[in-house]
Design a protein around this motif. Structure first.
Motif, short mmCIF file in Angstrom:
data_model
loop_
_atom_site.label_atom_id
_atom_site.label_comp_id
_atom_site.label_asym_id
_atom_site.label_seq_id
_atom_site.Cartn_x
_atom_site.Cartn_y
_atom_site.Cartn_z
N GLY A 153 43.41 54.84 76.07
CA GLY A 153 44.80 54.45 75.81
C GLY A 153 45.07 53.06 76.33
O GLY A 153 44.15 52.28 76.59
N ARG A 160 48.30 53.42 72.07
CA ARG A 160 48.56 54.72 71.43
C ARG A 160 49.13 55.71 72.43
O ARG A 160 49.96 56.56 72.09
CB ARG A 160 47.27 55.28 70.83
CG ARG A 160 46.73 54.48 69.66
CD ARG A 160 47.49 54.79 68.38
NE ARG A 160 46.84 54.17 67.23
CZ ARG A 160 47.20 54.38 65.99
NH1 ARG A 160 48.20 55.19 65.71
NH2 ARG A 160 46.57 53.76 65.01
N ALA A 201 42.92 59.38 65.69
CA ALA A 201 43.06 58.11 64.98
C ALA A 201 41.75 57.34 64.89
O ALA A 201 41.64 56.40 64.11
CB ALA A 201 44.11 57.23 65.66
N TRP A 210 40.61 57.93 70.17
CA TRP A 210 41.83 57.14 70.01
C TRP A 210 42.91 58.10 69.50
O TRP A 210 42.88 58.55 68.36
CB TRP A 210 41.56 56.03 69.00
CG TRP A 210 42.62 54.98 68.89
CD1 TRP A 210 43.91 55.05 69.30
CD2 TRP A 210 42.45 53.67 68.31
NE1 TRP A 210 44.58 53.88 69.02
CE2 TRP A 210 43.70 53.02 68.41
CE3 TRP A 210 41.39 53.01 67.70
CZ2 TRP A 210 43.90 51.73 67.93
CZ3 TRP A 210 41.60 51.73 67.22
CH2 TRP A 210 42.84 51.09 67.34
N LEU A 212 46.63 60.25 68.71
CA LEU A 212 47.96 60.16 68.13
C LEU A 212 48.87 61.20 68.79
O LEU A 212 49.56 61.97 68.12
CB LEU A 212 47.90 60.41 66.61
CG LEU A 212 47.20 59.34 65.77
CD1 LEU A 212 47.04 59.81 64.34
CD2 LEU A 212 47.97 58.02 65.82
#
Length: 431
Positions: A153, A160, A201, A210, A212
């Motif tokens: 993050g 994100r 993501a 990654w 969401l």
């Protein structure tokens, strides 16, 4: 004595496709040492500054000025020097740049040169790098406990989630190889959970998923679920480690979690993190407050320092003087050691030793912009550091470093792995 005969520098490319600096040190004996400078995205305001060219070419990221400084300034000063005297060589490098943060020569120029000297000295001694480090600095080598990112993050994943690293450690494992097995299971379990919920993501800078997620705490909830899906009991063999990187979303007494649409002061941030410590099996927290928020760091350490490891990264920037001050201030109880944050090997090891002398932990760490260079695996093992933070369980620039630890464990023996200890006798589970 082995003397430096030639120094060569070149532009190579890091894991983000940005230019970086590689240096070869060739000795009069014909032996050679080579190292590459990494680069960070989340950077402390007091760490060594990489020298970039600026302008439009390569988005301003080129390193021709740093290379020129190596060829024109550093190399002439080091030719003929004894490669076995790391401290003397590093002191010469430091004498060539009177700027506070190595902005004249460039931290990328100094760290690549300093690390290459370390490699050349090991080659001259005909020893593996980890053994040379252990012998040169009088340390007992050991295989460290990995700290491995599952979700990326902050600056590593375009914000994100606000929290930079959601990681796991496996202190209950009996070998480094066992850590790799458990981490693999948790990592892919997390990806499967995210994909099934439409929360995936892609892959972040350091190889973590990654996400969401709809909130920062959803990441913690999902991580616990992934640990369980992998067949583990959260808080038993597997614990959670966080890098808050609070300086990325706030300054002294003013923090904003964009994902949660939540504005808070230092006290509220400390309370929020304390609630997470109560609710989740968190064993370590890095940079829980901003690098300029000493009172909040002191309060966080006072309240939680006997329950979790509190690591200073941006707060301490691999600086021995800042560690000494933090020990006096009772702020943090561990330091992250990044060689490029300091700029030379000697400064980094001085920081490591200062932390050890104070009874603190010292975690050897990679950067978000990494390469195939595996020096930090050898550094952590040679110094006998109890922890190594490299990134995630994905991307070859990360896996190369984990795999090197496995090879060295074959030489040293699995009994040199620092895990597998009774939980109550270690910082991650004090009774």
């Amino acid at each position: 004595m082995s003397s430096i005969k030639t120094i060569k520098s070149r532009r190579v490319w890091d894991s983000r496709g940005n230019p970086t600096v590689e240096v070869d040190i060739i000795l009069d004996s014909g032996e050679m040492g080579r190292a590459i400078a990494p680069a960070g995205a989340s950077r402390g305001m007091r760490e060594a500054i990489d020298l970039r060219d600026g302008g439009d070419h390569l988005r301003g990221m080129d390193v021709s000025k740093a290379l020129d400084n190596i060829n024109r300034i550093i190399a002439p000063a080091l030719i003929g020097q004894n490669v076995e005297d790391q401290e003397a060589v590093d002191n010469i490098i430091l004498s060539l740049d009177d700027s506070k943060l190595k902005s004249t020569l460039g931290g990328n120029a100094t760290v690549a040169t300093s690390l290459a000297v370390l490699h050349a000295a090991a080659a001259a001694a005909k020893k593996p790098l980890w053994r040379h480090i252990a012998d040169h600095y009088g340390c007992t080598p050991s295989i460290p406990l990995p700290e491995i990112q599952i979700f990326g993050g902050g600056a590593h994943a375009s914000g994100r989630v606000d929290i930079q690293d959601f990681m796991i450690m496996v202190p209950g494992a009996d070998s480094f190889d066992e850590v790799m097995e458990v981490t693999s299971a948790v990592y892919f379990a997390a990806g499967e959970i995210m994909e099934s919920r439409g929360k995936l993501a892609g892959i972040a800078d350091e190889g973590g998923w990654w996400p969401l997620f709809d909130s920062n705490e959803e990441a913690l909830e999902t991580l616990v679920q992934a640990i369980e899906k992998a067949g583990e009991k959260p808080g038993d063999r597997v614990v959670i480690s966080l890098d808050i990187a609070a300086s990325e979303f706030g300054t002294n007494d003013n923090y904003r979690l964009a994902l949660d649409e939540h504005q808070m002061n230092s006290e509220e941030l400390v309370d929020m993190l304390g609630g997470w410590i109560d609710k989740y099996p968190i064993a370590s927290i890095e940079d829980p407050v901003g690098e300029d928020d000493t009172e909040a760091m002191q309060e966080f350490t006072r309240r939680f320092g006997d329950r979790v490891q509190i690591i200073g990264d941006d707060y301490l920037v691999t600086n021995a003087d800042l560690v000494e001050q933090a020990v006096k201030d009772k702020a943090c109880n561990s330091v992250l050691v990044k060689v490029n944050q300091a700029g030379t090997v000697s400064e980094s090891i001085q920081t490591f030793r200062t932390a050890q002398k104070a009874g603190w932990g010292a975690v050897v760490s990679a950067r978000s912009g990494e390469t195939e260079d595996i020096t930090i695996s050898h550094l952590a093992i040679g110094l006998g550091s109890e922890q190594l933070k490299v990134g995630s369980f994905n991307r070859s620039d990360r896996m190369a470093k984990w795999n090197e630890c496995l090879r060295i464990q074959d030489e040293l023996g699995a009994d040199t792995f620092v895990g597998g200890r009774p939980m109550q006798s270690t910082w991650w589970g004090k009774s």
